[in-house]
Design an enzyme around this catalytic site. Structure first.
Site, short mmCIF file in Angstrom:
data_model
loop_
_atom_site.label_atom_id
_atom_site.label_comp_id
_atom_site.label_asym_id
_atom_site.label_seq_id
_atom_site.Cartn_x
_atom_site.Cartn_y
_atom_site.Cartn_z
N GLU A 480 40.73 37.74 -47.65
CA GLU A 480 40.47 38.46 -46.11
C GLU A 480 41.84 38.45 -45.06
O GLU A 480 41.46 40.00 -44.75
CB GLU A 480 39.38 37.19 -45.76
N GLU A 750 39.88 25.74 -41.17
CA GLU A 750 38.86 26.21 -40.99
C GLU A 750 37.32 25.81 -40.30
O GLU A 750 36.73 25.64 -39.65
CB GLU A 750 37.99 27.19 -42.05
#
Length: 991
Positions: A480, A750
């Site tokens: 990502e 996260e």
């Protein structure tokens, strides 16, 4: 409430009239001696240094020279401005080095000496200044797309006075001249919206040239331009080609000039980098190294001529932000064998960069380095969360003695490295982990008396370092690594404390504007995911970050630059709003909010996405109005002020009951509604009370996701619940900020529970262990806990606010910030019956200081150890907290608050708040709440205020005759309660 505050202010500290002021720390476009300034009116900043306090600039004079020739002199300008003063002289020339100096006059009309000269060099200010051609490899590439090599020999027959290289690429490049590296930057030219904005770099390479034979040599990598990008595994997003643009401007001692350019005279080949992709890593086969290819005398007759391409140069822009460079290095803290039998190195810190290794072995020996952030519960490498990213670097030995390997055009996010194929024993001295990130100046520091919170601060800073790699990425390890807009905006204000991100965000925001589609903001910038969709809280990056940068740096030019983007974004919402409601479209919502795995009673904190959207719609409109006022856009002020009223009215009708209950009862719903002033003033306090009740119902845990978390503690402090904010900060069980810390995290996760208490993991599809969003609590720690903030009448901390909120059992907290004016800092310490606060205010600024106090406190103020006579105000804020309010200029101050015995028991009332479990009694718990400066005891549904007993610090009484005595443990922390009521005694232990 009547105040009986005594302020001892005696004497006056007087400095000799001969005190001298000097201008120092000169910046041009926010940088020291920058190379590559591409504007005709660059801005200058400087700091005032003086040996006295309360210094203000009254006037300045700037002069600009080229060589011995004066280009511009501002003359004496009567102004206090010392930050971002625009050049006002004749047009500047391309690729030219200028020197500038400044002198100032202080408030006593004392004139400084001229500063030492500072420098800047202009970029290529016109497309016509480019004489070079784009070139690409002249051979047919293999399937792995090995990194191409380009070389050009050239001669210099005269003495070189100066030489400047201008370089960019479709892909990534590393350049060398005569075997020596050009610059110390990596992953150049960086990542931008390439079709619209392709950066080039400018380097002073005078020292690399030699008289006679020279060679320029450049290696390219696929990088973001044509490599695999995004979780969709897209390739060739910007093009299939890989190309170089190179221009070298040489000036000789006789005044003549020569330009060396990329053209058909160059040759191309391949070398030892046989494969390189950002996500998958790099393969270097040292057997294929072309030794000496970057030096004169190398035989390149087998190399292929390059192809000359007609790619556009209209999208070329000079580099504005700080380049990616090497920073900290780490040696192994442990080398071990896992249960699977794998050899693993632990570097002790989750970082972003690569591993450099030294090795001796045979030709063809293959070493593979695999990277991971964490170990699984058995102690093996955990790589499932990398998804499709291989994150492996492979080195194939040439067998030519000791060899040193490191990647060139990739990076990894890791703490642990599995080593396969290494010949011999793994020794710590042969492995070094190197951190890579944009070379932003570290400007802020925070520390406290709580080691876990200090580790949290460490994690916040390293989350920023790892993800501020040319663009603000969401994460650095999996497939990502994109510039997610939501992550960037929630963290942006915190980022301004840790590092100087003025230029970093200015560059990235230009790409935000470039990639907007009819005002709509894509999920990621640069946009590699396709069509743009306005997702609330993500697309609001267009308004939130420009305003935050204006507050932090006073950068009006950045605000002007982004104003069309801000306005276009708000208009893109207004076009689709129905009756002023943004209640359509896709939204990520309060991303990764609290969701129990077995949610049978509705404990999941689900917040209506359109309620969130309406709040952010109002906020972005409000920020647009603020920007319009700064930029004097009078028509827009009126138009959007009317719109804002309609947006808030629509919110009340759609999402608020007459009694003040929101349709979503979550922490995020109440936090956003309160933070963005969506509720009538009369209903705000009850909403804050509902928020607190919700927090307590979760056992003093937060349940917010990406959008609610940044504002939660700010709202609690604003409405008198700083004690609850501290409880959340210090909570160490899931979900909380300190839970990952106690689990051994060295960066921000996260997810609140990326790794669970039993060491199992959250879903591997989205579970980064280096994801800075939740690090936004740093903003509250700096601005509320220590109390450093800026007023809008003096943005950039020209007028600072110092207002700490003491509590949480902390005995010390300190923060410092390097502003453009100089060092601004504050720290407070509790010792016995006193609070000591030390504050440093930089020259040419002023500060409004709020010293925490109590009724009948005695406050002494000294500067440099001497009592100081100053004007003061006894101030009670909206939450009934008491302060001494001072207006001060620059200086180093020490404030001492002496608490008398009568008020000692009222100091830090929040320390007593909590739930006390009672055993073997008719009641099970006693709840003590701290609200608006008072303690409230609750049993069953009955509650009453507690009044301190003046002669006993921990003794309280209530109007009904009850007595409460708090008992402290060996560390001085409140641990137990003993309550006498109605002839009965209840004892409880704090939970």
């Amino acid at each position: 409430m009547k105040k009986m505050l005594t302020v001892l202010l005696i004497g006056c500290s007087v400095i000799a009239v001969s005190a001298q002021v000097n201008a120092d720390h000169l910046l041009c476009e926010n940088k020291i001696n920058p190379v590559g300034v591409d504007m005709q009116q660059p801005r200058f900043s400087w700091q005032l240094l003086a040996n006295r306090s309360n210094i203000q600039q009254k006037a300045y004079e700037i002069k600009l020279t080229e060589g011995k020739k004066t280009i511009w002199n501002s003359g004496k300008v009567v102004s206090g401005q010392s930050v971002q003063v625009s050049y006002g002289g004749p047009a500047l020339s391309s690729a030219t080095k200028y020197a500038w100096q400044v002198r100032v006059w202080d408030d006593q009309e004392k004139e400084s000496a001229w500063s030492a000269p500072a420098f800047f060099q202009t970029a290529l200010l016109s497309v016509s200044d480019w004489k070079a051609s784009w070139i690409s490899p002249g051979y047919t590439e293999d399937k792995l797309r090995a990194s191409p090599l380009f070389r050009l020999p050239f001669k210099t027959e005269k003495k070189v006075v100066s030489a400047t290289a201008f370089i960019t690429a479709h892909g990534l490049y590393e350049a060398r001249i005569n075997g020596k590296r050009v610059g110390d930057a990596y992953l150049t030219p960086g990542w931008t919206s390439y079709h619209k904005r392709l950066q080039y770099q400018q380097f002073d390479v005078t020292a690399l040239l030699q008289k006679g034979e020279n060679v320029v040599a450049v290696t390219l990598g696929s990088g973001w331009y044509r490599g695999t990008i995004g979780f969709t595994n897209s390739v060739n997003v910007y093009g299939k080609d890989i190309a170089l643009l190179f221009q070298l401007e040489i000036t000789y001692s006789d005044g003549s000039k020569e330009t060396i350019v990329s053209d058909r005279n160059w040759k191309s080949s391949t070398g030892q980098i046989v494969y390189s992709e950002i996500y998958n890593g790099e393969t270097i086969d040292a057997r294929k190294e072309k030794k000496g290819w970057d030096l004169q005398g190398y035989d390149d007759h087998e190399w292929m001529p390059v192809m000359v391409d007609d790619f556009s140069k209209n999208n070329l822009v000079a580099t504005e932000n700080e380049l990616v460079k090497k920073h900290e290095s780490f040696k192994p803290v442990k080398i071990f064998t896992t249960p699977k039998g794998e050899k693993v190195i632990d570097f002790g810190q989750n970082l972003v960069g690569w591993v450099t290794l030294k090795v001796k072995g045979n030709a063809g020996d293959r070493i593979v380095l695999s990277h991971a952030e964490v170990l699984d519960k058995q102690g093996n490498m955990y790589t499932d969360n990398l998804r499709e990213a291989k994150a492996q670097d492979t080195y194939i030995l040439s067998g030519s003695g000791e060899e040193i390997f490191e990647p060139h055009f990739t990076w990894q996010g890791f703490r642990f490295v599995k080593v396969e194929g290494y010949p011999g024993e793994l020794k710590p001295e042969n492995f070094t982990a190197v951190a890579l990130y944009s070379a932003m100046e570290q400007t802020g520091n925070f520390t406290s008396s709580n080691p876990l919170v200090n580790q949290l601060q460490h994690n916040i800073q390293w989350g920023q370092k790892g993800n501020f790699l040319d663009v603000p990425t969401d994460c650095p390890q999996r497939d990502e690594r994109l510039g997610w807009t939501g992550d960037a905006q929630v963290f942006s204000r915190t980022a301004t404390f840790n590092m100087n991100v003025n230029s970093f965000f200015s560059k990235w925001l230009k790409d935000v504007a470039a990639d907007q589609q009819n005002g709509v903001v894509p999920f990621v910038i640069p946009n590699v995911l396709g069509a743009a969709i306005n997702s609330t809280g993500w697309a609001d990056v267009a308004t939130i970050i420009p305003w935050n940068m204006y507050l932090a740096y006073g950068d009006k030019q950045l605000l002007q630059q982004q104003y069309p983007s801000m306005k276009a974004y708000v208009e893109s919402i207004r076009r689709i709003a129905k009756n002023d409601l943004w209640n359509s479209g896709f939204h990520f919502g309060d991303w990764l909010f609290y969701r129990p795995e077995d949610d049978n009673d509705g404990r999941a904190a689900v917040t209506d996405k359109y309620l969130i959207a309406q709040c952010f719609y109002a906020n972005s409109t409000s920020l647009l109005i603020k920007a319009a006022k700064v930029l004097n856009q009078t028509d827009d002020i009126a138009m959007y002020s009317a719109l804002l009223e309609k947006i808030k009215t629509a919110f009340e009708k759609e999402y608020l009951t007459p009694n003040g209950r929101l349709v979503s009862g979550t922490q995020t719903a109440y936090t956003l509604a309160l933070n963005f002033d969506m509720l009538p003033a009369s209903l705000r306090q009850q909403a804050a009370d509902r928020l607190v009740d919700n927090i307590k119902s979760y056992g003093n845990h937060l349940t917010t996701g990406f959008l609610g978390t940044p504002y939660l503690c700010h709202v609690l402090t604003r409405f008198g619940y700083t004690d609850i904010a501290y409880k959340l900060l210090l909570q160490d069980t899931y979900p909380s900020w300190l839970y990952p810390v106690k689990m051994g995290a060295t960066t921000i996760w996260e997810r609140w529970d990326g790794q669970k208490p039993d060491s199992s993991f959250q879903t591997p599809g989205m579970n980064s262990f280096n994801h800075y969003s939740y690090g936004a609590i740093g903003d509250w720690m700096y601005r509320q806990m220590v109390g450093i903030d800026t007023y809008t009448d003096g943005v950039g901390y020209q007028h600072s606010s110092i207002k700490p909120h003491i509590g949480g059992g902390f005995t010390h907290a300190a923060a410092s910030l390097q502003t453009y004016y100089g060092l601004l800092s504050n720290e407070w310490t509790i010792t016995g019956d006193s609070i000591v606060m030390e504050t440093v205010i930089p020259s040419n600024t002023r500060s409004t200081i709020f010293i925490p106090s109590s009724d009948s406190s005695t406050v002494t103020v000294t500067e440099s150890g001497k009592p100081l006579s100053i004007a003061k105000t006894i101030f009670t804020d909206e939450n009934a907290a008491s302060y001494v309010k001072l207006e001060l200029g620059s200086g180093h101050y020490r404030f001492t608050v002496l608490q008398s015995k009568e008020v000692n028991s009222r100091k830090d009332l929040a320390d007593y708040a909590g739930v006390y479990k009672v055993e073997g009694a008719m009641i099970t718990k006693i709840e003590i709440r701290y609200q608006k400066g008072k303690l409230i005891a609750s049993i069953y549904n009955n509650s009453g205020d507690l009044e301190p007993v003046k002669t006993d610090r921990d003794q309280f009484t209530s109007p009904d005759g009850s007595t409460v005595h708090f008992i402290r443990d060996a560390n001085g922390q409140v641990a137990k309660i003993k309550m006498g009521s109605l002839g009965m005694v209840f004892e409880g232990v704090r939970q």
